[in-house]
Design a protein around this motif. Structure first.
Motif, PDB file in Angstrom:
ATOM      1  N   LEU A  30       0.881  -1.176   0.000  1.00 35.20           N
ATOM      2  CA  LEU A  30       0.000   0.000   0.000  1.00 35.20           C
ATOM      3  C   LEU A  30       0.918   1.226   0.000  1.00 35.20           C
ATOM      4  CD1 LEU A  30      -2.794  -0.867   2.623  1.00 35.20           C
ATOM      5  CD2 LEU A  30      -3.042  -0.669   0.147  1.00 35.20           C
ATOM      6  N   PRO A  31       1.323   1.683  -1.181  1.00 35.16           N
ATOM      7  CA  PRO A  31       2.276   2.799  -1.245  1.00 35.16           C
ATOM      8  C   PRO A  31       1.664   4.138  -0.845  1.00 35.16           C
ATOM      9  CG  PRO A  31       1.651   2.088  -3.458  1.00 35.16           C
ATOM     10  CD  PRO A  31       0.988   1.154  -2.485  1.00 35.16           C
ATOM     11  N   VAL A  32       2.531   5.094  -0.573  1.00 33.60           N
ATOM     12  CA  VAL A  32       2.113   6.450  -0.218  1.00 33.60           C
ATOM     13  C   VAL A  32       1.119   6.961  -1.261  1.00 33.60           C
ATOM     14  CG1 VAL A  32       2.917   8.827   0.007  1.00 33.60           C
ATOM     15  CG2 VAL A  32       4.248   6.963   0.999  1.00 33.60           C
ATOM     16  N   GLY A  33       0.046   7.566  -0.768  1.00 29.16           N
ATOM     17  CA  GLY A  33      -0.971   8.135  -1.648  1.00 29.16           C
ATOM     18  C   GLY A  33      -2.112   7.200  -1.981  1.00 29.16           C
ATOM     19  N   THR A  34      -1.981   5.922  -1.651  1.00 28.15           N
ATOM     20  CA  THR A  34      -3.052   4.963  -1.918  1.00 28.15           C
ATOM     21  C   THR A  34      -4.278   5.346  -1.106  1.00 28.15           C
ATOM     22  OG1 THR A  34      -1.480   3.176  -2.310  1.00 28.15           O
ATOM     23  CG2 THR A  34      -3.752   2.537  -1.787  1.00 28.15           C
ATOM     24  N   ARG A  35      -5.427   5.360  -1.763  1.00 25.50           N
ATOM     25  CA  ARG A  35      -6.688   5.678  -1.089  1.00 25.50           C
ATOM     26  C   ARG A  35      -7.256   4.399  -0.494  1.00 25.50           C
ATOM     27  NH1 ARG A  35     -12.318   6.130  -2.572  1.00 25.50           N
ATOM     28  NH2 ARG A  35     -13.280   7.734  -1.292  1.00 25.50           N
ATOM     29  N   LEU A  36      -7.511   4.417   0.806  1.00 24.28           N
ATOM     30  CA  LEU A  36      -8.129   3.275   1.459  1.00 24.28           C
ATOM     31  C   LEU A  36      -9.637   3.301   1.226  1.00 24.28           C
ATOM     32  CD1 LEU A  36      -6.269   3.259   4.903  1.00 24.28           C
ATOM     33  CD2 LEU A  36      -5.694   2.021   2.822  1.00 24.28           C
ATOM     34  N   PRO A  37     -10.287   2.148   1.299  1.00 23.95           N
ATOM     35  CA  PRO A  37     -11.746   2.131   1.127  1.00 23.95           C
ATOM     36  C   PRO A  37     -12.418   2.967   2.215  1.00 23.95           C
ATOM     37  CG  PRO A  37     -10.855  -0.108   1.171  1.00 23.95           C
ATOM     38  CD  PRO A  37      -9.744   0.809   1.552  1.00 23.95           C
ATOM     39  N   PRO A  38     -13.560   3.568   1.897  1.00 26.91           N
ATOM     40  CA  PRO A  38     -14.299   4.276   2.942  1.00 26.91           C
ATOM     41  C   PRO A  38     -14.626   3.326   4.097  1.00 26.91           C
ATOM     42  CG  PRO A  38     -15.225   4.756   0.783  1.00 26.91           C
ATOM     43  CD  PRO A  38     -14.224   3.656   0.598  1.00 26.91           C
ATOM     44  N   VAL A  39     -14.749   3.871   5.280  1.00 26.59           N
ATOM     45  CA  VAL A  39     -15.003   3.074   6.487  1.00 26.59           C
ATOM     46  C   VAL A  39     -16.191   2.148   6.286  1.00 26.59           C
ATOM     47  CG1 VAL A  39     -15.780   3.236   8.881  1.00 26.59           C
ATOM     48  CG2 VAL A  39     -13.922   4.689   8.084  1.00 26.59           C
ATOM     49  N   ARG A  40     -17.294   2.689   5.840  1.00 29.63           N
ATOM     50  CA  ARG A  40     -18.509   1.859   5.700  1.00 29.63           C
ATOM     51  C   ARG A  40     -18.334   0.751   4.677  1.00 29.63           C
ATOM     52  NH1 ARG A  40     -23.423   6.255   6.253  1.00 29.63           N
ATOM     53  NH2 ARG A  40     -22.845   6.874   8.361  1.00 29.63           N
ATOM     54  N   THR A  41     -17.637   1.053   3.587  1.00 35.21           N
ATOM     55  CA  THR A  41     -17.412   0.039   2.551  1.00 35.21           C
ATOM     56  C   THR A  41     -16.572  -1.104   3.099  1.00 35.21           C
ATOM     57  OG1 THR A  41     -17.535   1.708   0.811  1.00 35.21           O
ATOM     58  CG2 THR A  41     -16.448  -0.367   0.255  1.00 35.21           C
TER      59      THR A  41
END
Length: 123
Positions: A30-41
């Motif tokens: 998970l490199p710098v800048g990777t967007r994590l899934p929204p909490v609910r998702t």
């Protein structure tokens, strides 16, 4: 799936999520800048309550591994590497200090675990 949770584990689900994401940040998957899934998702995907995933994200943010960027979501932070370097330096200083006090390795690790447990219990 970004992370997996073992419902039969004695490790709390939020800690499994936190550790799983932290591990992937640490190993570079998970490199710098990777967007994590929204909490609910992510909560829905893992079959967890949203508050469980929110706690994991909050702890990752407190550690400097992720940052919340408003509508852009939660991103892997660039400061994570610096935070880990500082933590490693603190751990090295601790190891030197307990060694100088004549405390064995096993006891030194047990002291750290007790401190971590106490911090977690205080939350």
């Amino acid at each position: 799936m970004i992370v997996e949770v073992d419902p039969s584990s004695s490790v709390p689900p939020y800690e499994q999520v936190r550790a799983g994401i932290a591990g992937r940040i640490d190993d570079g998957s998970l490199p710098v800048g990777t967007r994590l899934p929204p909490v609910r998702t992510l909560a829905t995907d893992l079959g967890l309550a949203a508050n469980t995933v929110a706690r994991a994200y909050r702890e990752l943010e407190e550690a400097g591994l992720v940052e919340t960027a408003g509508r852009r979501g939660t991103l892997v932070a660039a400061s994570g590497d610096a935070v880990r370097r500082r933590a490693a330096a603190a751990a090295a200083a601790y190891a030197e200090a307990v060694s100088a006090l004549g405390i064995g390795d096993g006891e030194a690790v047990a002291l750290v675990q007790a401190a971590v447990d106490a911090r977690r219990a205080a939350r």
